[in-house]
Design an enzyme around this catalytic site. Structure first.
Site, PDB file in Angstrom:
ATOM      1  N   HIS A  27       7.464 -11.031  -0.770  1.00 35.60           N
ATOM      2  CA  HIS A  27       8.909 -10.873  -0.877  1.00 35.60           C
ATOM      3  C   HIS A  27       9.502 -11.802  -1.931  1.00 35.60           C
ATOM      4  O   HIS A  27      10.473 -11.438  -2.601  1.00 35.60           O
ATOM      5  CB  HIS A  27       9.560 -11.073   0.496  1.00 35.60           C
ATOM      6  CG  HIS A  27       9.218  -9.977   1.460  1.00 35.60           C
ATOM      7  ND1 HIS A  27       8.952 -10.186   2.789  1.00 35.60           N
ATOM      8  CD2 HIS A  27       9.052  -8.640   1.244  1.00 35.60           C
ATOM      9  CE1 HIS A  27       8.664  -9.036   3.366  1.00 35.60           C
ATOM     10  NE2 HIS A  27       8.716  -8.088   2.446  1.00 35.60           N
TER      11      HIS A  27
ATOM     12  N   HIS B  96       5.679   2.662   2.332  1.00 38.66           N
ATOM     13  CA  HIS B  96       5.213   2.274   3.670  1.00 38.66           C
ATOM     14  C   HIS B  96       6.223   1.269   4.225  1.00 38.66           C
ATOM     15  O   HIS B  96       5.939   0.082   4.340  1.00 38.66           O
ATOM     16  CB  HIS B  96       3.831   1.632   3.615  1.00 38.66           C
ATOM     17  CG  HIS B  96       2.758   2.474   3.012  1.00 38.66           C
ATOM     18  ND1 HIS B  96       2.564   2.580   1.652  1.00 38.66           N
ATOM     19  CD2 HIS B  96       1.808   3.257   3.585  1.00 38.66           C
ATOM     20  CE1 HIS B  96       1.531   3.376   1.421  1.00 38.66           C
ATOM     21  NE2 HIS B  96       1.059   3.804   2.564  1.00 38.66           N
TER      22      HIS B  96
ATOM     23  N   SER C 117      10.409  -5.450   3.585  1.00 40.28           N
ATOM     24  CA  SER C 117      10.756  -5.105   2.199  1.00 40.28           C
ATOM     25  C   SER C 117      11.995  -4.220   2.098  1.00 40.28           C
ATOM     26  O   SER C 117      12.792  -4.393   1.165  1.00 40.28           O
ATOM     27  CB  SER C 117       9.560  -4.432   1.519  1.00 40.28           C
ATOM     28  OG  SER C 117       8.458  -5.301   1.484  1.00 40.28           O
TER      29      SER C 117
ATOM     30  N   ASP D 293       4.068  11.629   4.690  1.00 38.73           N
ATOM     31  CA  ASP D 293       2.861  10.964   4.244  1.00 38.73           C
ATOM     32  C   ASP D 293       3.200  10.124   3.020  1.00 38.73           C
ATOM     33  O   ASP D 293       3.826  10.607   2.064  1.00 38.73           O
ATOM     34  CB  ASP D 293       1.785  11.990   3.902  1.00 38.73           C
ATOM     35  CG  ASP D 293       0.539  11.336   3.323  1.00 38.73           C
ATOM     36  OD1 ASP D 293      -0.280  10.836   4.104  1.00 38.73           O
ATOM     37  OD2 ASP D 293       0.408  11.326   2.087  1.00 38.73           O
ATOM     38  N   ALA D 294       2.788   8.855   3.032  1.00 41.87           N
ATOM     39  CA  ALA D 294       3.196   7.932   1.977  1.00 41.87           C
ATOM     40  C   ALA D 294       2.725   8.368   0.601  1.00 41.87           C
ATOM     41  O   ALA D 294       3.455   8.253  -0.391  1.00 41.87           O
ATOM     42  CB  ALA D 294       2.672   6.530   2.288  1.00 41.87           C
TER      43      ALA D 294
ATOM     44  N   ASP E 137       2.532  -0.480   0.398  1.00 44.06           N
ATOM     45  CA  ASP E 137       2.218  -1.594   1.300  1.00 44.06           C
ATOM     46  C   ASP E 137       1.631  -1.051   2.604  1.00 44.06           C
ATOM     47  O   ASP E 137       2.231  -1.195   3.668  1.00 44.06           O
ATOM     48  CB  ASP E 137       3.513  -2.380   1.544  1.00 44.06           C
ATOM     49  CG  ASP E 137       3.311  -3.600   2.411  1.00 44.06           C
ATOM     50  OD1 ASP E 137       2.153  -3.968   2.671  1.00 44.06           O
ATOM     51  OD2 ASP E 137       4.320  -4.181   2.849  1.00 44.06           O
TER      52      ASP E 137
END
EC number: 2.1.1.266
Length: 280
Positions: free
Chosen positions: A18, A41, A97, A139-140, A160
């Site tokens: 971060h 994600h 995030s 779905d990412a 991520d």
């Protein structure tokens, strides 16, 4: 390796990730043009450091709490992002995030979040209420490609995953190759945990063979020697980082290393261009 974020919120990997994400986005915002920020994600968006899952590991004590105990002003932006979701001086909640990026948004910027896990997606929508974020439940890797090229001229994709699936690295590699063909100038950030050095070196070799220019690798090793079978640190692959970010990186990395080094260890954190590294 299973890395469900609710168990690890606020750990040393989060502090590094971060801190660098804030610096990266702010470097890009030195130009007035709009940015699209995409988190493939996204997780829950906000985590209770006093909750059962976070308390089970206790990792925040070696991450965010160390960063708060450190006086280095280079960590002020990170600490401000955590304080923004808390009341009082001590952090009880931890921003994922999505929350960190939402705090950085200018009026012209766009935030797109994705979380496939139904319960986490529900929590994410609650955590992001009142922000302009668009939340998807897909779905990412499908979403990653579907959103490219971004509608704005510039953008950042954050990848991520929890690394629960054995083919996670293969899917990242294949999707990154396809994404680069669609969006060669875009900025992509891929986070990963460091546990098995051999597996990681093999993956770096596969990524190097993609031939992507401007491929930066930041690695944070917590211990002075590998600790077999446990979490040893984390890293980021950053494609197309802006010049202002890379120039400001060395002192920030040293501040993070010093703040997060476990007792009795100096630790190591480095930034190297992947195409310039020796093939392992």
């Amino acid at each position: 390796m299973n890395y469900r974020h609710s168990f690890h919120a606020g750990n040393s990997a989060d502090v590094v990730k971060h801190s660098l994400l804030i610096a990266l986005v702010r470097a890009l915002q030195q130009k007035p043009g709009a940015l699209t920020l995409i988190d493939a994600h996204a997780g829950c968006g906000l985590y209770d450091l006093g909750g059962e899952q976070a308390q089970r590991t206790g990792e925040a004590a070696y991450g965010v709490l160390r960063a708060f105990a450190d006086a280095n002003p280079l960590l002020d932006d990170y600490r401000a992002a955590v304080r923004a979701v808390n009341v009082g001086t001590e952090p009880h909640l931890y921003p994922g995030s999505p929350q960190v990026m939402a705090q950085l948004l200018r009026p012209q910027d766009v935030l797109i979040l994705n979380e496939k896990h139904p319960e986490d997606a529900h929590a994410l929508r609650g955590a992001m209420r009142g922000t302009p974020a668009a939340v998807h439940e897909r779905d990412a890797y499908e979403l990653w490609l579907a959103m490219l090229p971004t509608r704005t001229a510039r953008g950042v994709v954050v990848v991520d995953p929890p690394y629960e699936q054995t083919d996670e690295r293969a899917r990242i590699t294949a999707t990154l190759a396809a994404a680069h063909r669609k969006w060669a100038h875009g900025v992509t950030v891929v986070w990963y945990p460091l546990k098995d050095r051999l597996t990681h070196q093999q993956w770096k070799g596969q990524l190097r063979r993609l031939g992507i220019p401007k491929f930066l690798n930041v690695e944070h090793w917590l211990y002075d020697a590998d600790q077999p079978g446990i979490y040893n640190g984390a890293g980021l692959f950053i494609i197309n980082p802006p010049y202002a970010f890379t120039q400001a990186l060395p002192p920030l990395l040293d501040a993070l290393r010093a703040a997060l080094a476990p007792d009795g260890h100096r630790g190591d954190i480095s930034a190297r261009w992947l195409d310039a590294q020796r093939a392992d």
